[in-house]
Design a protein around this motif. Structure first.
Motif, PDB file in Angstrom:
ATOM      1  N   ASP A   1       4.966   7.381  -5.508  1.00 32.38           N
ATOM      2  CA  ASP A   1       6.068   8.331  -5.735  1.00 32.38           C
ATOM      3  C   ASP A   1       7.193   8.163  -4.711  1.00 32.38           C
ATOM      4  N   ASN A   2       7.157   7.056  -3.970  1.00 30.80           N
ATOM      5  CA  ASN A   2       8.229   6.820  -2.990  1.00 30.80           C
ATOM      6  C   ASN A   2       9.130   5.687  -3.499  1.00 30.80           C
ATOM      7  N   PRO A   3      10.339   6.024  -3.989  1.00 29.93           N
ATOM      8  CA  PRO A   3      11.169   5.033  -4.678  1.00 29.93           C
ATOM      9  C   PRO A   3      11.720   3.928  -3.769  1.00 29.93           C
ATOM     10  N   LEU A   4      12.182   2.866  -4.415  1.00 32.98           N
ATOM     11  CA  LEU A   4      12.760   1.720  -3.699  1.00 32.98           C
ATOM     12  C   LEU A   4      14.279   1.793  -3.783  1.00 32.98           C
TER      13      LEU A   4
ATOM     14  N   THR B   1      21.520   3.995   6.435  1.00 33.79           N
ATOM     15  CA  THR B   1      21.813   5.426   6.260  1.00 33.79           C
ATOM     16  C   THR B   1      21.729   5.714   4.766  1.00 33.79           C
ATOM     17  N   ILE B   2      20.898   6.683   4.387  1.00 34.35           N
ATOM     18  CA  ILE B   2      20.826   7.061   2.964  1.00 34.35           C
ATOM     19  C   ILE B   2      21.658   8.324   2.760  1.00 34.35           C
ATOM     20  N   VAL B   3      22.617   8.227   1.839  1.00 33.42           N
ATOM     21  CA  VAL B   3      23.482   9.378   1.554  1.00 33.42           C
ATOM     22  C   VAL B   3      23.376   9.749   0.084  1.00 33.42           C
TER      23      VAL B   3
ATOM     24  N   PRO C   1      10.920  17.354  -0.522  1.00 28.29           N
ATOM     25  CA  PRO C   1      12.142  16.862   0.116  1.00 28.29           C
ATOM     26  C   PRO C   1      13.019  16.079  -0.858  1.00 28.29           C
ATOM     27  N   LYS C   2      14.309  16.020  -0.566  1.00 25.92           N
ATOM     28  CA  LYS C   2      15.263  15.271  -1.405  1.00 25.92           C
ATOM     29  C   LYS C   2      14.937  13.777  -1.381  1.00 25.92           C
ATOM     30  N   CYS C   3      14.389  13.330  -0.258  1.00 23.92           N
ATOM     31  CA  CYS C   3      14.077  11.911  -0.099  1.00 23.92           C
ATOM     32  C   CYS C   3      12.548  11.812  -0.006  1.00 23.92           C
ATOM     33  N   PRO C   4      11.875  11.308  -1.053  1.00 23.93           N
ATOM     34  CA  PRO C   4      10.412  11.331  -1.057  1.00 23.93           C
ATOM     35  C   PRO C   4       9.797  10.703   0.193  1.00 23.93           C
ATOM     36  N   GLY C   5      10.466   9.703   0.759  1.00 25.92           N
ATOM     37  CA  GLY C   5       9.941   9.031   1.948  1.00 25.92           C
ATOM     38  C   GLY C   5       9.750   9.969   3.136  1.00 25.92           C
ATOM     39  N   MET C   6      10.473  11.101   3.124  1.00 26.29           N
ATOM     40  CA  MET C   6      10.412  12.016   4.274  1.00 26.29           C
ATOM     41  C   MET C   6       9.032  12.624   4.483  1.00 26.29           C
TER      42      MET C   6
ATOM     43  N   ASP D   1      15.653  10.864 -11.442  1.00 25.21           N
ATOM     44  CA  ASP D   1      16.797  10.523 -12.301  1.00 25.21           C
ATOM     45  C   ASP D   1      17.967   9.981 -11.471  1.00 25.21           C
ATOM     46  N   THR D   2      17.683   9.725 -10.184  1.00 25.15           N
ATOM     47  CA  THR D   2      18.702   9.117  -9.322  1.00 25.15           C
ATOM     48  C   THR D   2      18.195   7.759  -8.824  1.00 25.15           C
ATOM     49  N   VAL D   3      19.123   6.972  -8.305  1.00 23.99           N
ATOM     50  CA  VAL D   3      18.753   5.650  -7.785  1.00 23.99           C
ATOM     51  C   VAL D   3      19.521   5.388  -6.484  1.00 23.99           C
TER      52      VAL D   3
ATOM     53  N   ALA E   1      14.011  -3.143  -3.320  1.00 21.84           N
ATOM     54  CA  ALA E   1      13.273  -3.461  -2.089  1.00 21.84           C
ATOM     55  C   ALA E   1      13.138  -2.253  -1.176  1.00 21.84           C
ATOM     56  N   PRO E   2      11.946  -2.069  -0.641  1.00 20.99           N
ATOM     57  CA  PRO E   2      11.758  -1.202   0.522  1.00 20.99           C
ATOM     58  C   PRO E   2      11.678  -2.110   1.747  1.00 20.99           C
ATOM     59  N   SER E   3      11.343  -1.556   2.904  1.00 21.95           N
ATOM     60  CA  SER E   3      11.138  -2.388   4.088  1.00 21.95           C
ATOM     61  C   SER E   3       9.860  -3.215   3.909  1.00 21.95           C
ATOM     62  N   ALA E   4       9.795  -4.376   4.583  1.00 22.13           N
ATOM     63  CA  ALA E   4       8.730  -5.356   4.318  1.00 22.13           C
ATOM     64  C   ALA E   4       7.500  -5.177   5.199  1.00 22.13           C
TER      65      ALA E   4
ATOM     66  N   LEU F   1      20.341  11.782   3.992  1.00 24.48           N
ATOM     67  CA  LEU F   1      18.894  12.000   3.843  1.00 24.48           C
ATOM     68  C   LEU F   1      18.132  11.200   4.897  1.00 24.48           C
ATOM     69  N   ARG F   2      18.755  10.121   5.378  1.00 18.80           N
ATOM     70  CA  ARG F   2      18.146   9.321   6.446  1.00 18.80           C
ATOM     71  C   ARG F   2      19.282   8.774   7.302  1.00 18.80           C
ATOM     72  N   PRO F   3      19.301   9.085   8.615  1.00 17.68           N
ATOM     73  CA  PRO F   3      20.385   8.548   9.454  1.00 17.68           C
ATOM     74  C   PRO F   3      20.149   7.075   9.740  1.00 17.68           C
TER      75      PRO F   3
ATOM     76  N   GLY G   1       0.838  -1.188   0.000  1.00 12.94           N
ATOM     77  CA  GLY G   1       0.000   0.000   0.000  1.00 12.94           C
ATOM     78  C   GLY G   1       0.875   1.242   0.000  1.00 12.94           C
ATOM     79  N   ARG G   2       2.002   1.148  -0.712  1.00 11.86           N
ATOM     80  CA  ARG G   2       2.990   2.246  -0.704  1.00 11.86           C
ATOM     81  C   ARG G   2       2.660   3.297  -1.756  1.00 11.86           C
ATOM     82  N   PRO G   3       2.765   4.589  -1.403  1.00 12.57           N
ATOM     83  CA  PRO G   3       2.545   5.629  -2.414  1.00 12.57           C
ATOM     84  C   PRO G   3       3.524   5.452  -3.573  1.00 12.57           C
TER      85      PRO G   3
HETATM   86  P1  AMP Z   1      12.455   2.087   2.841  1.00 13.12           P
HETATM   87  O1  AMP Z   1      13.782   1.431   2.940  1.00 13.12           O
HETATM   88  O2  AMP Z   1      11.304   1.214   2.994  1.00 13.12           O
HETATM   89  O3  AMP Z   1      12.340   3.235   3.798  1.00 13.12           O
HETATM   90  O4  AMP Z   1      12.343   2.753   1.400  1.00 13.12           O
HETATM   91  C1  AMP Z   1      13.414   3.331   0.724  1.00 13.12           C
HETATM   92  C2  AMP Z   1      13.710   4.756   1.121  1.00 13.12           C
HETATM   93  O5  AMP Z   1      14.719   5.223   0.224  1.00 13.12           O
HETATM   94  C3  AMP Z   1      12.546   5.719   1.002  1.00 13.12           C
HETATM   95  O6  AMP Z   1      12.539   6.596   2.105  1.00 13.12           O
HETATM   96  C4  AMP Z   1      12.851   6.479  -0.284  1.00 13.12           C
HETATM   97  O7  AMP Z   1      12.281   7.765  -0.299  1.00 13.12           O
HETATM   98  C5  AMP Z   1      14.368   6.482  -0.298  1.00 13.12           C
HETATM   99  N1  AMP Z   1      14.925   6.592  -1.653  1.00 13.12           N
HETATM  100  C6  AMP Z   1      14.980   5.613  -2.593  1.00 13.12           C
HETATM  101  N2  AMP Z   1      15.520   6.068  -3.744  1.00 13.12           N
HETATM  102  C7  AMP Z   1      15.810   7.373  -3.536  1.00 13.12           C
HETATM  103  C8  AMP Z   1      16.386   8.398  -4.362  1.00 13.12           C
HETATM  104  N3  AMP Z   1      16.742   8.167  -5.607  1.00 13.12           N
HETATM  105  N4  AMP Z   1      16.549   9.633  -3.815  1.00 13.12           N
HETATM  106  C9  AMP Z   1      16.189   9.881  -2.527  1.00 13.12           C
HETATM  107  N5  AMP Z   1      15.638   8.942  -1.705  1.00 13.12           N
HETATM  108  C10 AMP Z   1      15.448   7.697  -2.194  1.00 13.12           C
END
Ligand code: AMP
Ligand code: MG
Length: 353
Positions: free
Chosen positions: A72-75, A193-195, A238-243, A127-129, A152-155, A205-207, A68-70
């Motif tokens: 626009d929130n990338p994996l 940690t997302i950098v 936000p730079k990180c859509p998940g935020m 345009d980023t991954v 994969a995102p979290s399960a 972007l995420r500690p 049920g993930r939006p």
């Molecule tokens: P999750 O691990 O379930 O939290 O999902 C992956 C997380 O990575 C989400 O918060 C996304 O917004 C983030 N994410 C994935 N790809 C990108 C990207 N290209 N730029 C910024 N954040 C990303």
């Protein structure tokens, strides 16, 4: 037998979910499911992930439906060999090179410009991954067995705390995933940690398990994005859509109380007496005794707190808590990851005393 379920506007098929182990035969089977377009939940050192072939847009869509993930929130694209990075990323900057050498494999996701052929379903059209090389042996073996990078995102169901125990994955993904690999408890307990290393200065972007101090030892200019501890307003991108989404929310309302320890204790006691008609949970890292509350210990330091946090939030739900008051001790290292997850779980409902 398949049951059709209407949920979050999408029709999803309620599936027979296979429960697998980390044995070589089971991993081979799970790899085949992914290679053939299915979705598999698997353990990593951070939290459990829900994976599909990162090269198959239709398979990736099943992850969004199952959670049920939006859309626009990338994996995050998971790999099992550093050589795969240059197959996925268009450009590896000098800073990125240093970070990759220092932190991969590990609880670390690097954001780089993507190669065009990576499906839009994976990156939500960015345009980023995000690329991650998990250290967990089962995760690495699964990616190898699949023969493709694994998106994969979290399960967890979208919005719920990330699963750090196999039971929590089964609670959320039975009937939704094709298979779940039971690999025991996750060690780090908060996500990677997302950098963002697509520009000149790396930005957290995420500690997570790799701390700001760890990053600065490699690249001194590394910094933390402002939205890590701040709500995203409606007009901000936000730079990180998940935020921008609700995260880690148990059924109970979460309120973070922070400040000097005795003041925090007094405030939590006051809140408890103000809510006598409710079942109250307190999450703490102290040996604090609160009357008339269900108390769960998150451990004695922030590393333990990170490992126990999501499981504790789910446990409070199981215990029927209506409200959870969370206290923690701010320190360096894992402290920022704990604070970020607590703030998100609380929807930024933070009381400073
Ligand atoms: P999750 O691990 O379930 O939290 O999902 C992956 C997380 O990575 C989400 O918060 C996304 O917004 C983030 N994410 C994935 N790809 C990108 C990207 N290209 N730029 C910024 N954040 C990303
Ligand atoms: Mg998640």
């Amino acid at each position: 037998m398949f049951l059709y379920k209407q949920e979050w506007g999408a029709i999803i098929i309620e599936k027979q979910t296979k429960i697998l182990t980390s044995s070589p035969e089971d991993i081979r089977e799970a790899g085949k499911i992914i290679a053939e377009g299915g979705i598999v939940a698997f353990p990593t050192e951070t939290v459990y992930g829900l994976g599909a072939s990162a090269l198959n847009g239709n398979a990736v869509k099943k992850i969004f439906a199952a959670k049920g993930r939006p859309s626009d929130n990338p994996l995050i694209v998971h790999i099992a060999d550093k050589k795969q990075i240059s197959e996925i990323a268009e450009e590896i900057t000098p800073a990125a090179e240093k970070l990759i050498n220092a932190f991969m494999p590990g609880p670390f996701t690097i954001i780089l410009k993507k190669k065009q052929y990576i499906p839009d379903e994976v990156t939500a059209g960015l345009d980023t991954v995000g690329i991650r090389f998990p250290e967990n042996e089962t995760a690495a073996a699964l990616i190898k067995a699949a023969g493709v990078p694994v998106a994969a995102p979290s399960a967890n169901l979208s919005g719920k705390p990330s699963p750090t125990r196999a039971k929590h994955v089964k609670d959320d993904m039975t009937g939704r995933a094709d298979a779940i690999i039971d690999g025991g408890d996750c060690g780090v307990g908060v996500e990677s940690t997302i950098v963002d290393a697509s520009g000149e200065t790396p930005v957290i972007l995420r500690p997570g398990g790799i701390t700001l101090e760890d990053l600065r030892a490699v690249i001194p200019s590394a910094r933390v994005d402002e939205h890590v501890l701040k709500a995203v307003s409606d007009d901000e991108k936000p730079k990180c859509p998940g935020m921008k989404y609700t995260h880690y929310s148990p059924d109970a309302d979460v309120i973070v109380v922070e400040g000097e320890r005795s003041a925090v204790r007094a405030e939590i006691n006051r809140l408890i007496s103000e809510n006598r008609n409710k079942t109250i949970g307190v999450l703490t890292m102290y040996e604090s005794a609160y009357d008339d509350a269900v108390i769960l210990s998150a451990g004695k330091d922030n590393k333990e707190y990170a490992k126990n946090l999501f499981a504790a939030l789910r446990e409070f739900d199981a215990l029927g808590a209506d409200m959870i008051f969370a206290e923690f001790r701010e320190t360096d290292g894992y402290g920022l990851a704990v604070k970020n997850r607590l703030y998100r779980a609380a929807g930024n409902n933070v009381i400073h005393v």
